[in-house]
Structure formats: structure tokens, C-alpha cells
Design a protein around this motif. Structure first.
Motif, PDB file in Angstrom:
ATOM      1  N   SER A  61      60.016 -78.490 -23.204  1.00  0.00           N
ATOM      2  CA  SER A  61      60.087 -77.994 -24.821  1.00  0.00           C
ATOM      3  C   SER A  61      58.776 -79.095 -25.254  1.00  0.00           C
ATOM      4  O   SER A  61      58.782 -80.237 -24.435  1.00  0.00           O
ATOM      5  CB  SER A  61      61.178 -77.785 -25.251  1.00  0.00           C
ATOM      6  N   SER A  62      58.379 -78.890 -26.157  1.00  0.00           N
ATOM      7  CA  SER A  62      57.984 -80.016 -27.246  1.00  0.00           C
ATOM      8  C   SER A  62      58.193 -80.922 -28.392  1.00  0.00           C
ATOM      9  O   SER A  62      59.399 -79.931 -28.762  1.00  0.00           O
ATOM     10  CB  SER A  62      56.479 -79.662 -27.384  1.00  0.00           C
ATOM     11  N   SER A  63      58.291 -81.937 -28.769  1.00  0.00           N
ATOM     12  CA  SER A  63      58.855 -82.215 -29.609  1.00  0.00           C
ATOM     13  C   SER A  63      58.831 -81.324 -31.206  1.00  0.00           C
ATOM     14  O   SER A  63      57.767 -80.936 -31.186  1.00  0.00           O
ATOM     15  CB  SER A  63      59.155 -83.895 -29.651  1.00  0.00           C
ATOM     16  N   GLN A 119      63.738 -86.562 -20.455  1.00  0.00           N
ATOM     17  CA  GLN A 119      63.059 -86.677 -21.923  1.00  0.00           C
ATOM     18  C   GLN A 119      62.308 -87.799 -21.997  1.00  0.00           C
ATOM     19  O   GLN A 119      62.781 -88.599 -21.696  1.00  0.00           O
ATOM     20  CB  GLN A 119      64.251 -86.302 -23.167  1.00  0.00           C
ATOM     21  N   ARG A 154      55.926 -79.334 -18.792  1.00  0.00           N
ATOM     22  CA  ARG A 154      56.669 -79.500 -19.280  1.00  0.00           C
ATOM     23  C   ARG A 154      57.522 -78.470 -20.007  1.00  0.00           C
ATOM     24  O   ARG A 154      57.341 -77.167 -20.311  1.00  0.00           O
ATOM     25  CB  ARG A 154      55.306 -79.733 -20.549  1.00  0.00           C
ATOM     26  N   TYR A 176      51.672 -85.857 -23.203  1.00  0.00           N
ATOM     27  CA  TYR A 176      53.287 -85.424 -23.540  1.00  0.00           C
ATOM     28  C   TYR A 176      53.898 -86.875 -24.478  1.00  0.00           C
ATOM     29  O   TYR A 176      53.562 -87.625 -24.494  1.00  0.00           O
ATOM     30  CB  TYR A 176      54.703 -86.369 -21.888  1.00  0.00           C
ATOM     31  N   GLY A 218      60.169 -86.874 -27.005  1.00  0.00           N
ATOM     32  CA  GLY A 218      61.400 -85.748 -26.879  1.00  0.00           C
ATOM     33  C   GLY A 218      60.304 -84.726 -26.277  1.00  0.00           C
ATOM     34  O   GLY A 218      61.450 -84.024 -26.654  1.00  0.00           O
ATOM     35  N   ASP A 219      59.371 -84.363 -26.199  1.00  0.00           N
ATOM     36  CA  ASP A 219      58.958 -83.323 -24.767  1.00  0.00           C
ATOM     37  C   ASP A 219      59.819 -83.392 -24.051  1.00  0.00           C
ATOM     38  O   ASP A 219      60.376 -84.660 -23.318  1.00  0.00           O
ATOM     39  CB  ASP A 219      58.041 -83.983 -24.688  1.00  0.00           C
ATOM     40  N   ARG A 220      60.367 -82.836 -23.383  1.00  0.00           N
ATOM     41  CA  ARG A 220      61.588 -82.728 -21.991  1.00  0.00           C
ATOM     42  C   ARG A 220      60.670 -82.362 -20.999  1.00  0.00           C
ATOM     43  O   ARG A 220      59.883 -80.719 -20.515  1.00  0.00           O
ATOM     44  CB  ARG A 220      62.970 -81.067 -22.482  1.00  0.00           C
ATOM     45  N   VAL A 241      65.478 -82.765 -15.155  1.00  0.00           N
ATOM     46  CA  VAL A 241      64.712 -82.570 -16.053  1.00  0.00           C
ATOM     47  C   VAL A 241      64.825 -84.093 -17.627  1.00  0.00           C
ATOM     48  O   VAL A 241      66.045 -84.611 -17.339  1.00  0.00           O
ATOM     49  CB  VAL A 241      65.876 -81.933 -17.490  1.00  0.00           C
ATOM     50  N   SER A 268      60.585 -90.533 -23.720  1.00  0.00           N
ATOM     51  CA  SER A 268      59.882 -91.610 -25.309  1.00  0.00           C
ATOM     52  C   SER A 268      59.261 -92.683 -25.397  1.00  0.00           C
ATOM     53  O   SER A 268      59.017 -93.202 -24.109  1.00  0.00           O
ATOM     54  CB  SER A 268      61.736 -92.157 -25.054  1.00  0.00           C
TER      55      SER A 268
END
Length: 149
Positions: A147-149, A26, A145, A36, A39-41, A24, A28
Motif C-alpha cells: 500500500s502507498s501512503s 512500514q 509494495r 518507496y 508510510g508505504d507498507r 510486512v 519511514s
């Protein structure tokens, strides 16, 4: 009881293999907007750079002080990873917007062991700025993806 132990062993084996094959990371920065966001993972499947396809999103080790490292990749938690889309593979024509950065004449092909990567967003430092990406610096390809920020 015996079946439960076997099941637990199988689950532990699957988890161990998944931890080696999946990472995983993240995101930036804004270089991959709108695909993307910072902060998206994202879930990354480890794969050699030579196995990537055009259009896939690759995660790779960033250059250090303008120079690409050599040797084995660091552990995922010990490096700064970048994320960009693969625009050209070895043997493909060098994209015109990258030709100047790699000092390639018109009609030149991407050399073996190298990739051209470009961010989806308008604010992206990528092959248009620093040239070819050595394929051995690739950690893997984005699967999805998380998770989203």
C-alpha cells in the motif's frame, strides 16, 4: 465433510508457513524516494543476507548507538528496520562513494559477510556514512509494495 477438514488443514498449514517466511514492514523516512515513500507498507520475504543479489532492496536491523548487534535477529515487531538497495556484495569492488567510510584503498573488495547498501533518495544515511552492513543483520528482501501512503 472429510474433504473440508483436509482443506482447512492445508490452508492453516500454508498460512503458518507464510507467516514465518513473509513479513510486512512500514517504510519511514525518505531514503528510498522515489521508489518507496514514508508510510508505504512492503511485503518482505525472509532471506539470509548471503542470498541477496545486487540491486535488490533489503530490509535489515538498524545499528544501536552506532554498533551492530550480534546473534539472532529480533522478532519483526521488536526492532527498528531499515530499507536500502544492495549496491555491492562480498567480493565486489568497494564502490568509490563508500571507500572513505570503510577506509578501503582503491581496488579493495567488499569482505565476506558484509554488504554495501545505498538508499535510492538523495537524503539517505547508508554505507556511504556508516560503512558495511553485516549480512547477518538482514531480515529479508522486499517482494512488493502492499500500500502507498
Amino acid at each position: 465433510m472429510r474433504y473440508l477438514l483436509i482443506l482447512l488443514g492445508v490452508v492453516a498449514g500454508v498460512v503458518a508457513v507464510a507467516r514465518r517466511r513473509l513479513v510486512v514492514v512500514q517504510v519511514s523516512g525518505q531514503s528510498m524516494l522515489p521508489t518507496y515513500r514514508p508510510g508505504d507498507r512492503v511485503l518482505v520475504r525472509r532471506v539470509a543476507g548471503a542470498k541477496l543479489g545486487r540491486g535488490q532492496v533489503a530490509v535489515f536491523e538498524s545499528a544501536q548507538e552506532g554498533r551492530w548487534r550480534t546473534g539472532p535477529l529480533p522478532a519483526p515487531k521488536d526492532a527498528r528496520w531499515l530499507i536500502k538497495r544492495v549496491a555491492a556484495l562480498p567480493g565486489d569492488p568497494v564502490p568509490p562513494e563508500v571507500a572513505r567510510a570503510v577506509d578501503a584503498p582503491e581496488g579493495a573488495l567488499v569482505p565476506g559477510g558484509r554488504l554495501v547498501v545505498i538508499g535510492d533518495g538523495s537524503l539517505s544515511a547508508d554505507s556511504r556514512h556508516w560503512g558495511y552492513l553485516p549480512a547477518d543483520r538482514v531480515l529479508g528482501v522486499v517482494v512488493r509494495r502492499l500500500s502507498s501512503s
